[in-house]
Design an enzyme around this catalytic site. Structure first.
Site, PDB file in Angstrom:
ATOM      1  N   GLU A  50      28.426 145.072  25.982  1.00  0.00           N
ATOM      2  CA  GLU A  50      27.101 144.372  25.908  1.00  0.00           C
ATOM      3  C   GLU A  50      26.148 145.440  26.762  1.00  0.00           C
ATOM      4  OE1 GLU A  50      24.625 140.582  28.396  1.00  0.00           O
ATOM      5  OE2 GLU A  50      27.080 141.214  28.642  1.00  0.00           O
ATOM      6  N   LYS A 121      19.185 137.738  22.623  1.00  0.00           N
ATOM      7  CA  LYS A 121      19.376 136.515  23.366  1.00  0.00           C
ATOM      8  C   LYS A 121      17.735 136.146  23.623  1.00  0.00           C
ATOM      9  CE  LYS A 121      22.319 135.892  26.496  1.00  0.00           C
ATOM     10  NZ  LYS A 121      23.169 135.015  25.876  1.00  0.00           N
ATOM     11  N   CYS A 157      27.899 138.049  24.931  1.00  0.00           N
ATOM     12  CA  CYS A 157      28.204 137.605  26.130  1.00  0.00           C
ATOM     13  C   CYS A 157      28.380 136.168  26.417  1.00  0.00           C
ATOM     14  CB  CYS A 157      27.788 138.347  27.391  1.00  0.00           C
ATOM     15  SG  CYS A 157      28.295 138.231  28.942  1.00  0.00           S
TER      16      CYS A 157
END
Length: 576
Positions: A50, A121, A157
């Site tokens: 990430e 995200k 994640c």
């Protein structure tokens, strides 16, 4: 066209890398080197961690437009560079920071010199480690890549934590493989939680899950790697070592289902992009790596060593200096520092006062001899006497002057010689305020800040036993482990003059600090009410000291300064 029941194979590389926050060029070099290594091993897909391109966590850098733009703009350059390096046919999954609609935690797939897919995200607010509770919202899009006949879904994640979320959508859409770039900070015993959760999500997706985790230290956080591949039945197909930068290659047989369709699933739109529709021809498979697990003490020691090493080196230092008192805390810090930086880069200073015992200096000298590190003796009697006589000090004021003279001395040597100063306090002492501001609390980093006193002793015994197992000299003198702890600030002083016995104190602190238990809970746990009152008061009034203590590697769920912050001005007290 692939038929149902065919079992395509794919060679996956998990690039478990140690990036540095803000070093876009250096981090890109790490990605290119890892992809080149993976390509040489015959990998078809490389999964990085990430935000590997920016380092993680970026904290307030996420709010700086110049930084987010630089991260986004570096992505196509990285794709072109991978192609130029002969790695263009390897599908490389890279985490980065995007600025589309505000700062976004993002992952991109790079192939043949281009950015072929990006996944975001929904929100990326800034709370040190990003607030992962704002995941996807209904209508957001997931991209699935068909690559060598395999449908690959990407999530980021803590999407793993969302029940009925993106992984459920990917499973409903019929993916064959889920890749999850991660930057999950280390905590004791956290690895079991990760694996159990990843296994549940692999079952939910009906496909193997590739979990690639960051490794390395970043300020007070340390990332342990420990990347793995888990199949839908919960079996670990491959795993990487903890606390080591490494490219791990695994061959996956990927059974296909009857799904593989675009549409809306679990409230999320799944779109499929075809890169290479046909499966690979059969090839000779590798034996997948399985890293042996570390013991609890080996895991903690490795975390502390890596956190210290990266803090020192990533901040431009090569050596450290701190007080060698002859006690257990400085001894453990010295052993950690030598393991992290090598003996030539560790410098101990014994600073005896008129109250220091002969065994303290002897134990400090023996520690330096065992470790082979630098060591000098600088008595502080004359310096202390100047303060005491000039100001007419006595009692606590005189005791604190001793500690502060030592702090000034260490900082002066740091300035003169270029070493980084370490503070050697442990979590127990920091919890109850048993330290002197601008004295023993001085320094740029505190290696055992998140280690309770009783655990410090356990680590010392483990490290000595590990040395004996290797046929080496145990680094920590036995007398430093067994003698009663004392700051030696007045004749005959012991820590127990001011504190309960450490095993009892740590038991209470474990409940009060780590468990957030109140007075009634502590009484119910069997602790003496008078001792509870004493300990809780010491903890509550010491917040101002903790705020000024140096950062140190986080290894527990409730690390001071990172996870546990109380108001400094605060009249709430736990009571009967």
């Amino acid at each position: 066209m692939r038929k149902n029941g065919d079992v395509p194979a794919l060679r996956i590389a998990l690039a478990q890398l140690n990036p540095t926050v803000g070093d876009l060029a250096g981090n890109a070099d790490l990605i290119v080197d890892a992809t080149r290594e993976a390509a040489a091993a015959g990998a078809h897909v490389v999964v990085c961690s990430e935000m590997v391109l920016t380092g993680y966590p970026v904290e307030d850098l996420a709010l700086r437009q110049t930084f987010t733009s630089a991260s986004r703009d570096a992505l196509p350059d990285l794709a072109a560079r991978l192609a130029a390096e002969g790695c263009g046919d390897v599908l490389t999954v890279v985490g980065y920071l995007d600025d589309e609609g505000g700062p976004r935690n993002a992952v991109a797939a790079l192939w043949r010199g281009e950015v072929v897919a990006r996944q975001f995200k929904h929100h990326l607010p800034n709370y040190g480690v990003f607030d992962e509770h704002r995941w996807f919202k209904p209508g957001d899009e997931l991209t699935v890549l068909r690559f060598h006949g395999v449908d690959i879904g990407m999530v980021i994640c803590e999407d793993l934590w969302q029940d009925g979320g993106p992984i459920a959508a990917l499973g409903a859409a019929g993916v064959d493989l889920v890749v999850v770039p991660n930057a999950s900070p280390y905590e004791r015993k956290k690895d079991d939680v990760r694996l159990e959760l990843a296994a549940r999500r692999a079952a939910e997706a009906g496909a193997p899950l590739v979990y690639c985790n960051q490794v390395g230290g970043q300020d007070d956080l340390v990332f342990d790697g420990g990347s793995f591949v888990v199949d839908p039945s919960g079996d670990v197909v491959a795993s990487a070592e903890q606390f080591v930068s490494k490219v791990v290659v695994a061959d996956l047989d990927l059974a296909t289902g009857s799904g593989h369709r675009s549409g809306t699933f679990a409230g999320l739109r799944v779109e499929r992009k075809v890169l290479v529709p046909d499966p690979l021809p059969p090839y000779r498979k590798l034996a997948n790596p399985q890293a042996p697990p570390l013991s609890d003490e080996a895991e903690v020691w490795s975390a502390l060593v890596l956190g210290l090493r990266d803090y020192v080196r990533k901040n431009g230092f090569s050596s450290v200096i701190f007080g060698f008192s002859g006690g257990i805390d400085s001894a453990v810090c010295a052993a950690l520092a030598v393991d992290a930086l090598g003996p030539d880069n560790v410098h101990g200073v014994a600073m005896p006062s008129k109250y220091s015992s002969a065994h303290s200096l002897a134990d400090a000298e023996e520690l330096a001899k065992r470790l082979g590190c630098g060591f000098r003796v600088q008595p502080i009697n004359d310096m202390v006497a100047t303060y005491v006589e000039t100001l007419g000090l006595h009692g606590l004021a005189e005791e604190n002057v001793q500690a502060r003279v030592r702090g000034v001395l260490l900082m002066a040597l740091s300035n003169a010689e270029g070493h980084l100063v370490l503070a050697t306090g442990n979590k127990t002492e920091i919890a109850v305020g048993y330290s002197t501001m601008y004295g023993d609390a001085v320094g740029a980093f505190a290696p055992i800040k998140d280690v309770f006193k009783t655990h410090v002793w356990q680590l010392a015994r483990w490290r000595n036993a590990e040395a004996e197992r290797r046929g080496e000299t145990p680094p920590i003198p036995e007398n430093s482990i067994t003698k009663p702890p004392s700051a030696e600030l007045r004749p005959g002083q012991l820590d127990t003059d001011s504190l309960p016995d450490y095993p009892l104190l740590d038991d209470i602190l474990d409940d009060y600090v780590e468990g957030d238990r109140g007075y009634a809970d502590l009484v119910a746990a069997g602790f003496d009410p008078a001792v509870i009152d004493r300990v809780v008061r010491m903890v509550d009034i010491a917040e101002y000291k903790r705020r000024q203590y140096p950062p140190g590697t986080k290894i527990t769920f409730k690390a001071f300064g990172r996870d546990r912050r109380l108001p400094i001005t605060n009249r709430w007290r736990e009571h009967h």
